[in-house]
Write a protein that holds these residues in place. Structure first.
Motif, PDB file in Angstrom:
ATOM      1  N   ALA A  90       1.202  -1.323   0.491  1.00  0.00           N
ATOM      2  CA  ALA A  90      -0.250   0.023  -0.282  1.00  0.00           C
ATOM      3  C   ALA A  90       0.777   1.291  -0.071  1.00  0.00           C
ATOM      4  N   GLN A  91       0.318   2.690  -0.432  1.00  0.00           N
ATOM      5  CA  GLN A  91       1.447   3.704  -0.489  1.00  0.00           C
ATOM      6  C   GLN A  91       1.068   4.392   0.955  1.00  0.00           C
ATOM      7  N   LEU A  92       2.537   4.104   0.905  1.00  0.00           N
ATOM      8  CA  LEU A  92       3.078   4.783   2.528  1.00  0.00           C
ATOM      9  C   LEU A  92       3.197   6.354   2.160  1.00  0.00           C
ATOM     10  N   THR A  93       2.885   6.907   3.659  1.00  0.00           N
ATOM     11  CA  THR A  93       3.302   8.479   3.459  1.00  0.00           C
ATOM     12  C   THR A  93       4.371   8.515   4.123  1.00  0.00           C
ATOM     13  N   VAL A  94       5.153  10.380   4.386  1.00  0.00           N
ATOM     14  CA  VAL A  94       6.547   9.357   4.025  1.00  0.00           C
ATOM     15  C   VAL A  94       6.344   9.879   5.825  1.00  0.00           C
ATOM     16  N   ARG A  95       5.737  10.222   6.857  1.00  0.00           N
ATOM     17  CA  ARG A  95       6.034  10.095   8.480  1.00  0.00           C
ATOM     18  C   ARG A  95       5.920   8.518   8.368  1.00  0.00           C
ATOM     19  N   GLU A  96       4.779   7.501   7.636  1.00  0.00           N
ATOM     20  CA  GLU A  96       4.765   6.297   8.229  1.00  0.00           C
ATOM     21  C   GLU A  96       6.096   5.520   7.762  1.00  0.00           C
ATOM     22  N   VAL A  97       6.568   6.095   6.280  1.00  0.00           N
ATOM     23  CA  VAL A  97       8.067   5.609   5.982  1.00  0.00           C
ATOM     24  C   VAL A  97       8.777   6.102   7.081  1.00  0.00           C
ATOM     25  N   PHE A  98       9.008   7.165   7.899  1.00  0.00           N
ATOM     26  CA  PHE A  98      10.084   7.826   8.605  1.00  0.00           C
ATOM     27  C   PHE A  98       9.640   7.126  10.140  1.00  0.00           C
ATOM     28  N   VAL A  99       8.958   6.628  10.141  1.00  0.00           N
ATOM     29  CA  VAL A  99       8.750   5.320  11.312  1.00  0.00           C
ATOM     30  C   VAL A  99       9.818   3.785  11.794  1.00  0.00           C
ATOM     31  N   GLN A 100       9.032   3.696  10.467  1.00  0.00           N
ATOM     32  CA  GLN A 100       9.308   2.271  10.076  1.00  0.00           C
ATOM     33  C   GLN A 100      11.256   2.615   9.549  1.00  0.00           C
ATOM     34  N   ALA A 147       7.011   9.751  18.510  1.00  0.00           N
ATOM     35  CA  ALA A 147       7.693  10.491  19.447  1.00  0.00           C
ATOM     36  C   ALA A 147       8.597  11.480  18.723  1.00  0.00           C
ATOM     37  N   ILE A 148       8.800  10.904  17.966  1.00  0.00           N
ATOM     38  CA  ILE A 148      10.260  11.712  17.039  1.00  0.00           C
ATOM     39  C   ILE A 148       9.423  12.545  15.992  1.00  0.00           C
ATOM     40  N   VAL A 149       9.085  10.849  15.620  1.00  0.00           N
ATOM     41  CA  VAL A 149       7.739  11.706  14.162  1.00  0.00           C
ATOM     42  C   VAL A 149       6.853  12.805  14.443  1.00  0.00           C
ATOM     43  N   GLU A 150       6.475  12.784  15.953  1.00  0.00           N
ATOM     44  CA  GLU A 150       5.403  13.756  15.770  1.00  0.00           C
ATOM     45  C   GLU A 150       6.218  15.257  16.142  1.00  0.00           C
ATOM     46  N   ARG A 151       7.240  15.375  16.753  1.00  0.00           N
ATOM     47  CA  ARG A 151       8.393  16.707  16.734  1.00  0.00           C
ATOM     48  C   ARG A 151       8.406  16.603  15.727  1.00  0.00           C
ATOM     49  N   TYR A 152       9.374  15.951  14.685  1.00  0.00           N
ATOM     50  CA  TYR A 152       9.675  16.397  13.561  1.00  0.00           C
ATOM     51  C   TYR A 152       9.207  14.950  12.682  1.00  0.00           C
ATOM     52  N   GLY A 153       8.306  15.532  11.504  1.00  0.00           N
ATOM     53  CA  GLY A 153       7.192  14.445  10.436  1.00  0.00           C
ATOM     54  C   GLY A 153       7.859  14.124   9.740  1.00  0.00           C
ATOM     55  N   THR A 154       9.367  14.707   9.300  1.00  0.00           N
ATOM     56  CA  THR A 154       9.584  14.020   7.782  1.00  0.00           C
ATOM     57  C   THR A 154      11.445  14.196   8.714  1.00  0.00           C
ATOM     58  N   PRO A 155      12.132  13.052   7.337  1.00  0.00           N
ATOM     59  CA  PRO A 155      13.675  12.896   7.721  1.00  0.00           C
ATOM     60  C   PRO A 155      14.183  14.468   7.765  1.00  0.00           C
ATOM     61  N   ARG A 156      13.612  15.378   6.423  1.00  0.00           N
ATOM     62  CA  ARG A 156      14.465  16.424   5.853  1.00  0.00           C
ATOM     63  C   ARG A 156      14.148  17.696   7.108  1.00  0.00           C
ATOM     64  N   LEU A 157      13.018  17.857   8.203  1.00  0.00           N
ATOM     65  CA  LEU A 157      12.469  18.855   9.113  1.00  0.00           C
ATOM     66  C   LEU A 157      13.873  18.352   9.701  1.00  0.00           C
ATOM     67  N   LEU A 158      14.216  16.784  10.234  1.00  0.00           N
ATOM     68  CA  LEU A 158      15.075  16.811  11.311  1.00  0.00           C
ATOM     69  C   LEU A 158      16.486  17.177  11.239  1.00  0.00           C
ATOM     70  N   LEU A 159      16.806  16.737   9.978  1.00  0.00           N
ATOM     71  CA  LEU A 159      18.327  17.329   9.553  1.00  0.00           C
ATOM     72  C   LEU A 159      18.926  19.135   8.903  1.00  0.00           C
ATOM     73  N   ASP A 160      17.149  19.337   8.827  1.00  0.00           N
ATOM     74  CA  ASP A 160      17.230  20.944   9.101  1.00  0.00           C
ATOM     75  C   ASP A 160      17.156  21.820  11.006  1.00  0.00           C
TER      76      ASP A 160
END
Length: 431
Positions: free
Chosen positions: A349-359, A374-387
Motif C-alpha cells: 500500500a502507498q505509505l506516507t513519508v511519516r509512516e516510512v520515517f517511523v519504519q 515521539a520523534i516523528v510527532e516532533r519532526y514529521g520527516t527526515p528532512r525536518l530532522l536534518l534541518d
C-alpha cells in the motif's frame, strides 16, 4: 490526425487496355497462339489499380513479355506523335483526379470535426478504471447484518497452514478441525488470525480482534531483524482495537538466539507501552489452537447468541476505544469490511513519508515504537530532522537534540545514547 487515402481509379490504364483488347480480338479471329498470353495480360492490367506510363513498366504484370512490352511502346510513340501530346498528360489527369478526391475527403473531415466539437466529449473509461471504480463503490456500499442473519468464521493466514519446512506438516488446520472451529484459510495482509461475520449475501465484516502467533524462536528472530517493532506498528494501524500476541514456547525455550529475559522484557514492554495489545502465552501449538477455539466460542456468545446486529463503517477510527462489552450493550455494532482491512493493510500500500520515517527509525537498536512515534510527532520527516540538526550551534548540541524528548505513556526522556545514535545514523556519509 492524418488520414490515409486509398484512391483507386475505375480505369487507370484505358489506353493500354484498349490496345490489348484490339490485339486480342485480332488473335482470336486468326486463331493465333498469342491469344492466351494476351488474354492473361489483359486480365492482369484490368486488376492493376495504378496508372502505367510505358510498356517497360508493364513488365511487372503477368502475361507481359518483352515482345508485348515493345509493341506497347511502339504503339505509344505513334499515338503520341499523332496526338501531339506527351505521356505526361495521363499523369496530369491522374494528379487532378487525386486532388479532387483529397478535397472531398478534407471537406468531410472538417464537417465531422465541427460536429464533434458541438457535442460534449466523452472520455473513454478503461477496463482498469472501471475495476477501480467498482472497488470504490463496493467499499462505500453500506452493509447491514440483522441479528441471526450471520455466522462467525475464523480466518487463518495461508502461512499458518503451509509451514516453512516442507518436511514438517503444520497441524493448524488439523487441530482446528478436531476442535470443531469453523474456519477458512486465506491470504491475510496483517496478523495471522482474524474473525469475520458472514451473511448469505456474501458480505464480510471483521470482528475487532486480531491475533499474531509467534513461537519463541521466531520472536527472537523478529526482534533481531526489526520485524517485531514493524509488525506491532502495522497491527496498531490496521484499525482493529483488540490485538493479541499469542506466544508459544519452543521446547524448553533454550537456544533461541536471545536471552529468555530479553524476550520476556520485550513482551512486557509490548503489553505496557502499546495500548490495546494483549500477550497470551501457550505451552505448544495445540494449546494455541485451543485458545483460538475458546475465543471463537466467546465471540459466538458475545455477538450471535446475544442477538447483536452488525453494520459496516467506512472509517477505522470509529472502532478505536471499542470495549469488549459494547457488543452486548449496543443493539448494533459497527465493523470494518474484510476487503477494506485487506487492502489498507497490504504491504504494498502507498505509505506516507511519516509512516516510512517511523519504519526507518524502528530499524535502529533499542528504538521502540513509542520512541519512534515521539520523534516523528516532533519532526514529521527526515528532512525536518536534518534541518533541525543544521540549526544547532555545534555537533555536540546536535547529537543531544533528541535526548530530552518525552516518549510513551510515562513520558520518559529518549536519553543521550539513543539521541547520539540517531544523529550519527542520519548525518554520517556512507560510501
Amino acid at each position: 490526425m492524418e488520414t490515409r487515402l486509398d484512391i483507386r481509379l475505375e480505369e487507370p490504364n484505358p489506353l493500354f487496355k484498349r490496345w490489348l483488347q484490339r490485339w486480342l480480338d485480332e488473335a482470336e479471329q486468326r486463331n493465333r497462339k498469342s491469344q492466351h498470353r494476351l488474354r492473361q495480360a489483359l486480365q492482369a492490367l484490368h486488376n492493376y489499380p495504378l496508372p502505367l506510363y510505358s510498356g517497360r513498366e508493364c513488365a511487372v504484370l503477368r502475361g507481359f513479355g518483352a515482345t508485348l512490352c515493345q509493341l506497347i511502346d511502339d504503339e505509344l510513340r505513334q499515338h503520341t506523335h499523332l496526338a501531339g501530346q506527351t505521356t505526361a498528360v495521363d499523369s496530369v489527369q491522374y494528379q487532378e483526379q487525386v486532388q479532387q478526391v483529397v478535397k472531398v475527403v478534407q471537406k468531410q473531415q472538417r464537417q465531422q470535426q465541427q460536429h464533434l466539437k458541438q457535442q460534449p466529449r466523452r472520455k473513454k473509461i478503461t477496463k482498469k478504471a472501471q475495476q477501480e471504480q467498482a472497488a470504490v463503490e463496493e467499499r462505500e456500499r453500506a452493509v447491514g447484518m440483522p441479528a441471526g442473519s450471520y455466522r462467525i468464521v475464523l480466518l487463518v493466514d495461508t502461512q499458518e497452514t503451509s509451514g516453512k519446512n516442507k518436511r514438517v506438516l503444520d497441524q493448524t488446520h488439523h487441530y482446528l478441525q478436531s476442535l470443531a472451529v469453523e474456519h477458512q484459510v486465506r491470504r491475510l495482509t496483517v496478523g495471522d488470525f482474524v474473525w469475520i461475520a458472514c451473511d448469505a449475501a456474501g458480505n464480510e465484516l471483521v470482528l475487532p480482534y486480531i491475533v499474531e502467533r509467534k513461537r519463541m524462536d521466531d520472536l527472537a528472530s523478529s526482534i533481531r531483524d526489526g520485524r517485531f517493532h514493524e509488525q506491532k506498528h502495522r497491527l496498531s494501524q490496521c484499525g482493529l482495537p483488540h490485538i493479541i500476541y499469542l506466544i508459544e514456547d519452543y521446547g524448553d525455550n533454550e537456544q533461541l538466539g536471545l536471552p529468555l529475559d530479553s524476550l520476556q522484557q520485550a513482551l512486557v514492554n509490548a503489553r505496557i507501552q502499546s495500548a490495546g495489545i494483549q500477550v497470551v502465552r501457550s505451552d505448544n501449538h495445540y494449546r494455541s489452537m485451543c485458545y483460538l477455539s475458546g475465543v471463537s466460542g466467546a465471540l459466538q456468545q458475545l455477538y450471535v447468541q446475544a442477538n447483536v446486529s452488525l453494520h459496516s463503517v467506512s472509517d477505522k477510527s470509529q472502532l478505536k476505544g471499542q470495549a469488549q462489552t459494547e457488543a452486548s450493550r449496543c443493539p448494533s455494532v459497527g465493523l470494518l469490511k474484510f476487503r477494506a482491512l485487506y487492502e489498507d493493510s497490504a504491504r504494498n500500500a502507498q505509505l506516507t513519508v511519516r509512516e516510512v520515517f517511523v519504519q526507518q527509525l524502528l530499524q535502529l537498536h533499542s528504538l521502540s515504537l513509542d520512541r519512534a512515534l515521539a520523534i516523528v510527532e516532533r519532526y514529521g520527516t527526515p528532512r525536518l530532522l536534518l534541518d533541525a540538526y543544521a540549526d544547532c550551534k555545534d555537533v555536540t548540541e546536535a547529537s543531544l537534540l533528541l535526548a530530552t524528548l518525552s516518549c510513551g505513556p510515562l513520558q520518559r526522556p529518549l536519553g543521550d545514547k539513543l539521541s547520539q545514535c540517531i544523529h550519527q545514523f542520519y548525518t554520517s556519509e556512507f560510501q
